[in-house]
Scaffold this motif. Structure first.
Motif, short mmCIF file in Angstrom:
data_model
loop_
_atom_site.label_atom_id
_atom_site.label_comp_id
_atom_site.label_asym_id
_atom_site.label_seq_id
_atom_site.Cartn_x
_atom_site.Cartn_y
_atom_site.Cartn_z
N UNK A 1 0.82 -1.22 0.00
CA UNK A 1 0.00 0.00 0.00
C UNK A 1 0.85 1.27 0.00
N UNK A 2 2.17 1.11 0.09
CA UNK A 2 3.07 2.26 0.09
C UNK A 2 3.44 2.75 1.48
N UNK A 3 3.03 2.01 2.51
CA UNK A 3 3.34 2.41 3.89
C UNK A 3 4.71 1.87 4.30
N UNK A 4 5.58 2.74 4.85
CA UNK A 4 6.89 2.29 5.30
C UNK A 4 6.77 1.23 6.40
N UNK A 5 7.73 0.31 6.41
CA UNK A 5 7.75 -0.76 7.41
C UNK A 5 9.08 -0.76 8.14
N UNK A 6 9.08 -1.38 9.30
CA UNK A 6 10.24 -1.40 10.19
C UNK A 6 10.41 -2.78 10.79
N UNK A 7 11.63 -3.07 11.19
CA UNK A 7 11.90 -4.23 12.04
C UNK A 7 12.15 -3.63 13.41
N UNK A 8 11.38 -4.09 14.41
CA UNK A 8 11.49 -3.54 15.76
C UNK A 8 11.81 -4.66 16.73
N UNK A 9 12.50 -4.31 17.81
CA UNK A 9 12.97 -5.32 18.75
C UNK A 9 12.75 -4.84 20.19
N UNK A 10 12.25 -5.75 21.03
CA UNK A 10 12.13 -5.49 22.46
C UNK A 10 13.08 -6.45 23.17
N UNK A 11 13.02 -6.47 24.48
CA UNK A 11 13.87 -7.39 25.23
C UNK A 11 13.43 -8.84 25.04
N UNK A 12 12.17 -9.05 24.66
CA UNK A 12 11.66 -10.42 24.55
C UNK A 12 11.37 -10.90 23.14
N UNK A 13 11.30 -9.99 22.15
CA UNK A 13 10.97 -10.44 20.79
C UNK A 13 11.41 -9.42 19.75
#
Length: 66
Positions: free
Chosen positions: A41-53
């Motif tokens: 759809x043209x929306x930017x995406x990210x890879x995100x990280x927390x302490x558990x996942x």
């Protein structure tokens, strides 16, 4: 589109429900670890990280953490 968030920024992923044994709403603190290409759809995406996942998220699912 250009990405709103930058590498290393802390963001929150709000109002996302996940199926499993119990459905729950996630309100988690994550760090942006990778800028990914826009989705279909043209929306930017990210890879995100927390302490558990670590997971992928669309820009519209994220807000800058205060």
């Amino acid at each position: 589109m250009s990405h709103k968030f930058k590498l290393g920024q802390n963001v929150r992923q709000l109002g996302i429900t996940y199926a499993g044994n119990k459905s729950s709403v996630v309100d988690g603190l994550f760090e942006v670890v990778r800028l990914m290409p826009d989705d279909r759809s043209g929306e930017p995406c990210y890879r995100i990280k927390s302490t558990s996942c670590e997971r992928a998220a669309r820009e519209g699912e994220l807000v800058l953490a205060s």
